[in-house]
Design a protein around this motif. Sequence first.
Motif, PDB file in Angstrom:
ATOM      1  N   ASN A   1      45.460  54.232  58.366  1.00  0.00           N
ATOM      2  CA  ASN A   1      46.333  53.140  57.915  1.00  0.00           C
ATOM      3  C   ASN A   1      45.676  52.430  56.735  1.00  0.00           C
ATOM      4  OD1 ASN A   1      48.313  51.252  57.661  1.00  0.00           O
ATOM      5  ND2 ASN A   1      47.727  50.045  59.438  1.00  0.00           N
TER       6      ASN A   1
ATOM      7  N   THR B   1      49.685  56.052  55.368  1.00  0.00           N
ATOM      8  CA  THR B   1      49.415  56.041  56.801  1.00  0.00           C
ATOM      9  C   THR B   1      49.481  57.466  57.341  1.00  0.00           C
ATOM     10  OG1 THR B   1      50.388  53.833  57.018  1.00  0.00           O
ATOM     11  CG2 THR B   1      50.145  55.107  59.043  1.00  0.00           C
ATOM     12  N   ASN B   2      48.482  57.815  58.141  1.00  0.00           N
ATOM     13  CA  ASN B   2      48.453  59.094  58.864  1.00  0.00           C
ATOM     14  C   ASN B   2      48.379  60.313  57.958  1.00  0.00           C
ATOM     15  OD1 ASN B   2      48.588  57.821  61.402  1.00  0.00           O
ATOM     16  ND2 ASN B   2      50.819  57.700  61.277  1.00  0.00           N
TER      17      ASN B   2
END
Length: 528
Positions: free
Chosen positions: A13, A6-7
């Motif tokens: 995501n 994620t990120n």
Amino acid sequence: MKFGVTNLRRLRNVAPIDIKPITLLVGKNSGGKSSFLRSFPLFRQSLLTRTSSPILWFGDLVDFGSFDASVSRFNKADEVTFTFSASGIGFEEQEYYYFIDDFPVVQRSSQKARLISASFTPTIVRRQEKNRLSILEYHVSDKDIKVKIQMTDEGLVQEIYINGVESSKFLEGAKMVSSGASLFPELRIIPNKEQVPVGAPWRHLSSSALVAPLFKILRQNIDGRVRDPSLQELARRMISSGFPDTEALLAVARSSGKMVGERMRYMLLQNSNLRDRIFTTITLSNIPLLSRSIGNHFKPILSSVLYIGPARARSERYYRYQDLAVDEIDPDGQNFAMFLNSLSRSKLEAFSNWVESLFGYGVSVTQKTGHISISLIDRGIETNIVDVGYGVSQVLPVLGQIWWARERTSPRARNASISILAIEQPELHLHPAHQALLADALVEEAKASRARNTNARTIHYLIETHSETLVNRLGEFIAAGRLSPDDVQVVLFEPSEDGLMTDVRVVPFDNNGSLVNWPFGFFQPPVI
């Protein structure tokens, strides 16, 4: 093994994706494929280097720049999260801590091996110019237990949530500490010295830091005719039984007598408050074992990752000889000649025969007057690699990595449940027919890896590619019954609706070798 992120740059995501024996990453340029694939050599260089942070963004294998260069520009939380998930994680030993003359003593009790399915999600933030572990999340899916640990900027455990409930108070004076800055930290529960009876020989103590609180619960709710040593032993056995399970705990209690068994049945089945206190105490006690078990499972896998990048070194007619023992190929293939020269005669012959079985030519290495040269052998005629075309020189290091993934015997690789080879654009400079032969090599090696021993380490290939030929060839293998659709998948990286980030989804093959829900015209140029 499953992996999610994620990120990280354009990857907002990515839910955990199963890393199958053959996993192809496809999509348009600058879509996040390389970020996903290079995460694996990133973990390797982070785990094998002595660092003060969980992630070494720049190293010998890959260069992500820094935390600021890696975190998504659209992430307001300014954090990067990884998720590692697997089944068959060994869960075997419990640790007990005692104090003797102001020094902590550790004792481990052997237990029957248990296997669990679990995931680990560390969240990384930047604090005071350093990467820090901010949140550690564990999920034991077999028991549906979720643990969330909030860390301070100094790396100390601040809060512990079990299934959403803050549970630090159940430590009752003990404290949970982290072993350092590793991506897979070990957690420990250290008791206060006051919890250990004065003058008690440590060898007679059979309690962890949380046996005392659990004994306290049992003492308050079980008939006084049951003596303290019996309840202390019961508390220890309840904790040693692993994550709380009502039937397992009742079986442990019944072995301590009918009276204890009946009382425990009331506590677990009719008194929800007591049941929650017991379950939370046992869960807390098993968190250190969980952290160690997860680290023992994933660290050998990630620290033994092999990686070959897209920018491979141009072949030379002669290489300067060095007295080096080379046991791995560099990501750019720069040391490929020295790698071949370090192989034993039998190993080099085995590699040459393997390449010849696929591409029709063998490989030889000649050492003369301080120099090494690589030649290809075709029908008994040797030709220097520089004189046979650029594409061949570019694919040889890739073939070397594929072959070496099977042959290597390093301790790290032996201890890993699977072996991961990450390859970027292996098809560069190759004719489509040779791209298809590359697929043949992957399929045959994946089949051989599984056929050797179902319990042995298997090789999983993670490949970023733009080759339609490579994708179609795998479909042909499935249609011909030579490859199971369960062993291969395509991971598709597509621009999000806003065009700023990337959406990722898995595209499986069906039993006929066709891709399911594949976007029409994906490999075709726009219509004029």
